[in-house]
Design a protein around this motif. Structure first.
Motif, PDB file in Angstrom:
ATOM      1  N   VAL A 197       0.823  -1.211   0.000  1.00 22.21           N
ATOM      2  CA  VAL A 197       0.000   0.000   0.000  1.00 22.21           C
ATOM      3  C   VAL A 197       0.857   1.261   0.000  1.00 22.21           C
ATOM      4  O   VAL A 197       0.622   2.192  -0.782  1.00 22.21           O
ATOM      5  CB  VAL A 197      -0.946   0.009   1.221  1.00 22.21           C
ATOM      6  CG1 VAL A 197      -1.676   1.339   1.322  1.00 22.21           C
ATOM      7  CG2 VAL A 197      -1.947  -1.142   1.107  1.00 22.21           C
ATOM      8  N   PHE A 263      -9.013  -2.333  10.554  1.00 22.57           N
ATOM      9  CA  PHE A 263      -9.423  -2.724   9.207  1.00 22.57           C
ATOM     10  C   PHE A 263     -10.920  -2.505   8.993  1.00 22.57           C
ATOM     11  O   PHE A 263     -11.357  -2.127   7.898  1.00 22.57           O
ATOM     12  CB  PHE A 263      -9.060  -4.192   8.927  1.00 22.57           C
ATOM     13  CG  PHE A 263      -7.672  -4.381   8.414  1.00 22.57           C
ATOM     14  CD1 PHE A 263      -7.339  -4.001   7.118  1.00 22.57           C
ATOM     15  CD2 PHE A 263      -6.682  -4.926   9.216  1.00 22.57           C
ATOM     16  CE1 PHE A 263      -6.049  -4.171   6.633  1.00 22.57           C
ATOM     17  CE2 PHE A 263      -5.386  -5.101   8.726  1.00 22.57           C
ATOM     18  CZ  PHE A 263      -5.070  -4.711   7.447  1.00 22.57           C
ATOM     19  N   LYS A 264     -11.746  -2.725  10.037  1.00 22.78           N
ATOM     20  CA  LYS A 264     -13.188  -2.482   9.917  1.00 22.78           C
ATOM     21  C   LYS A 264     -13.466  -0.999   9.703  1.00 22.78           C
ATOM     22  O   LYS A 264     -14.314  -0.619   8.874  1.00 22.78           O
ATOM     23  CB  LYS A 264     -13.904  -2.980  11.168  1.00 22.78           C
ATOM     24  CG  LYS A 264     -13.992  -4.508  11.266  1.00 22.78           C
ATOM     25  CD  LYS A 264     -14.749  -4.929  12.517  1.00 22.78           C
ATOM     26  CE  LYS A 264     -14.874  -6.448  12.590  1.00 22.78           C
ATOM     27  NZ  LYS A 264     -15.596  -6.877  13.815  1.00 22.78           N
ATOM     28  N   GLU A 265     -12.749  -0.150  10.443  1.00 24.14           N
ATOM     29  CA  GLU A 265     -12.922   1.296  10.263  1.00 24.14           C
ATOM     30  C   GLU A 265     -12.449   1.730   8.876  1.00 24.14           C
ATOM     31  O   GLU A 265     -13.061   2.575   8.222  1.00 24.14           O
ATOM     32  CB  GLU A 265     -12.142   2.044  11.346  1.00 24.14           C
ATOM     33  CG  GLU A 265     -12.703   1.831  12.745  1.00 24.14           C
ATOM     34  CD  GLU A 265     -11.830   2.460  13.807  1.00 24.14           C
ATOM     35  OE1 GLU A 265     -10.697   2.904  13.465  1.00 24.14           O
ATOM     36  OE2 GLU A 265     -12.247   2.497  14.980  1.00 24.14           O
ATOM     37  N   PHE A 266     -11.342   1.114   8.412  1.00 29.79           N
ATOM     38  CA  PHE A 266     -10.835   1.448   7.085  1.00 29.79           C
ATOM     39  C   PHE A 266     -11.819   1.016   5.998  1.00 29.79           C
ATOM     40  O   PHE A 266     -12.025   1.729   5.007  1.00 29.79           O
ATOM     41  CB  PHE A 266      -9.485   0.760   6.864  1.00 29.79           C
ATOM     42  CG  PHE A 266      -8.942   0.922   5.478  1.00 29.79           C
ATOM     43  CD1 PHE A 266      -8.392   2.124   5.075  1.00 29.79           C
ATOM     44  CD2 PHE A 266      -9.011  -0.132   4.570  1.00 29.79           C
ATOM     45  CE1 PHE A 266      -7.892   2.276   3.791  1.00 29.79           C
ATOM     46  CE2 PHE A 266      -8.512   0.006   3.281  1.00 29.79           C
ATOM     47  CZ  PHE A 266      -7.951   1.217   2.894  1.00 29.79           C
ATOM     48  N   LYS A 267     -12.482  -0.120   6.197  1.00 31.83           N
ATOM     49  CA  LYS A 267     -13.429  -0.627   5.214  1.00 31.83           C
ATOM     50  C   LYS A 267     -14.601   0.328   5.029  1.00 31.83           C
ATOM     51  O   LYS A 267     -15.133   0.493   3.923  1.00 31.83           O
ATOM     52  CB  LYS A 267     -13.929  -2.009   5.628  1.00 31.83           C
ATOM     53  CG  LYS A 267     -14.844  -2.687   4.614  1.00 31.83           C
ATOM     54  CD  LYS A 267     -15.183  -4.090   5.043  1.00 31.83           C
ATOM     55  CE  LYS A 267     -16.127  -4.753   4.048  1.00 31.83           C
ATOM     56  NZ  LYS A 267     -15.512  -4.859   2.720  1.00 31.83           N
ATOM     57  N   ARG A 269     -14.595   3.614   5.267  1.00 31.94           N
ATOM     58  CA  ARG A 269     -14.225   4.796   4.477  1.00 31.94           C
ATOM     59  C   ARG A 269     -13.447   4.450   3.200  1.00 31.94           C
ATOM     60  O   ARG A 269     -13.004   5.324   2.477  1.00 31.94           O
ATOM     61  CB  ARG A 269     -13.396   5.750   5.322  1.00 31.94           C
ATOM     62  CG  ARG A 269     -12.093   5.183   5.851  1.00 31.94           C
ATOM     63  CD  ARG A 269     -11.320   6.224   6.666  1.00 31.94           C
ATOM     64  NE  ARG A 269     -10.014   5.753   7.063  1.00 31.94           N
ATOM     65  CZ  ARG A 269      -9.764   5.054   8.154  1.00 31.94           C
ATOM     66  NH1 ARG A 269     -10.770   4.743   8.981  1.00 31.94           N
ATOM     67  NH2 ARG A 269      -8.543   4.648   8.445  1.00 31.94           N
ATOM     68  N   GLU A 270     -13.318   3.130   2.938  1.00 29.37           N
ATOM     69  CA  GLU A 270     -12.532   2.687   1.789  1.00 29.37           C
ATOM     70  C   GLU A 270     -13.233   3.018   0.476  1.00 29.37           C
ATOM     71  O   GLU A 270     -14.442   2.856   0.333  1.00 29.37           O
ATOM     72  CB  GLU A 270     -12.301   1.170   1.870  1.00 29.37           C
ATOM     73  CG  GLU A 270     -11.528   0.592   0.709  1.00 29.37           C
ATOM     74  CD  GLU A 270     -11.412  -0.914   0.782  1.00 29.37           C
ATOM     75  OE1 GLU A 270     -10.573  -1.479   0.066  1.00 29.37           O
ATOM     76  OE2 GLU A 270     -12.184  -1.527   1.561  1.00 29.37           O
ATOM     77  N   THR A 271     -12.465   3.481  -0.489  1.00 27.94           N
ATOM     78  CA  THR A 271     -12.942   3.650  -1.859  1.00 27.94           C
ATOM     79  C   THR A 271     -12.494   2.432  -2.662  1.00 27.94           C
ATOM     80  O   THR A 271     -11.291   2.174  -2.787  1.00 27.94           O
ATOM     81  CB  THR A 271     -12.361   4.924  -2.491  1.00 27.94           C
ATOM     82  OG1 THR A 271     -12.748   6.051  -1.701  1.00 27.94           O
ATOM     83  CG2 THR A 271     -12.862   5.094  -3.917  1.00 27.94           C
ATOM     84  N   LEU A 272     -13.480   1.697  -3.165  1.00 21.48           N
ATOM     85  CA  LEU A 272     -13.130   0.464  -3.862  1.00 21.48           C
ATOM     86  C   LEU A 272     -12.360   0.755  -5.146  1.00 21.48           C
ATOM     87  O   LEU A 272     -12.687   1.689  -5.878  1.00 21.48           O
ATOM     88  CB  LEU A 272     -14.400  -0.321  -4.217  1.00 21.48           C
ATOM     89  CG  LEU A 272     -15.135  -1.003  -3.071  1.00 21.48           C
ATOM     90  CD1 LEU A 272     -16.381  -1.705  -3.596  1.00 21.48           C
ATOM     91  CD2 LEU A 272     -14.241  -1.996  -2.349  1.00 21.48           C
TER      92      LEU A 272
END
Length: 292
Positions: A197, A263-267, A269-272
């Motif tokens: 990343v 990782f749950k918090e990142f998911k 706000r994640e842009t696929l």
């Protein structure tokens, strides 16, 4: 001494794959379930015994060494001349040139095969009717490949003025990091999720030194990094293949609860990535079609 190569209808230079293929063919032909004759039973025992030795690398090496000794001793006995007090008659037929030839196997590591080297060998040869120990320096050229044979003219057995040739068959040992693809080298390179990343600058070993590489931010698994002219040498000793790095993102099998929460918090706000988003759209369309 039993000739296991002749029993399996293969040559001493045959690969493991060729030996296995020939064994399966013969075993199917003489297996007791298909052929119940006494001759077939004995033949099946012989090919099973031969395959048990030749399919095992250590047993095959020991067998080959014993086979060479038997070959040399047989050569010596076959060519002893019964010298008489008054006359020394010449042999009725001189030995064939091919009978005087010999071959040995030399194992090299990948670095030696790439850069070339000099190796000392010691072997026994027959000089007329006596056995002698011979030491030679063998020069290995750059970029030699496994299975290649070097020919040393006139360095094998000798009889009545005739000299045989010594053949050196090259075997390259498996390397812990690199594998060969013709003149290119391939190294599988696992990296962490964070390095994939965020990217990373790092040094890696090459076959003959070291090199600095850059892992770009957002690197995908199965990406390739190509380092020009860091592979094996061609026969001219100048041109080289490339070193190819196969990137593999190593996902940890276990993570802490704190990491899981992150990782749950990142998911959320994640842009696929576009590829994932497009795949999800196509998948949903197909699922709706299946449901209708």
């Amino acid at each position: 001494m039993k000739d296991y190569y002749r029993i399996l209808n293969v040559s001493p230079a045959s690969t493991k794959q060729a030996i296995r293929k020939s064994y399966r063919k013969l075993a199917g032909q003489f297996h007791p379930d298909k052929n119940q004759s006494a001759e077939a039973e004995e033949k099946f025992k012989q090919i099973s015994e031969a395959y048990n030795v030749l399919s095992n690398e250590e047993r095959r090496k020991e067998y080959d060494q014993s086979r060479k000794v038997v070959h040399m001793d047989s050569f010596s006995k076959a060519h002893k001349t019964d010298y008489k007090k008054k006359a020394q008659p010449a042999p009725k037929s001189p030995p064939k040139k091919e009978f005087l030839d010999a071959s040995i196997i030399m194992e090299l590591n990948l670095e030696e095969a790439c850069m070339g080297c000099e190796r000392q060998i010691v072997f026994n040869r027959i000089n007329n009717s006596s056995k002698e120990k011979k030491q030679l320096t063998v020069k290995i050229p750059k970029g030699i490949e496994s299975g290649k044979k070097l020919k040393l003219v006139g360095q094998s057995h000798q009889k009545g003025g005739k000299k045989g040739d010594l053949f050196i068959e090259i075997r390259i040992k498996k390397h812990p990091l690199f594998r060969c693809d013709q003149k290119n080298l391939i190294m599988q390179m696992p990296i962490s999720i964070s390095d994939a990343v965020l990217g990373k600058q790092m040094s890696i070993p090459t076959l003959t030194g070291r090199a600095k590489i850059s892992i770009r931010p957002g690197t995908q698994s199965n990406s390739l990094l190509i380092l020009k002219n860091q592979g094996l040498f061609y026969e001219d000793g100048v041109k080289r293949g490339d070193l190819i790095l196969e990137i593999c993102i190593d996902i940890p099998a276990q993570i802490t609860e704190e990491d899981r929460k992150w990782f749950k918090e990142f998911k959320i706000r994640e842009t696929l990535p576009s590829s994932v988003a497009q795949f999800n759209i196509q998948m949903q369309k197909l699922l709706l079609k299946r449901a209708s």
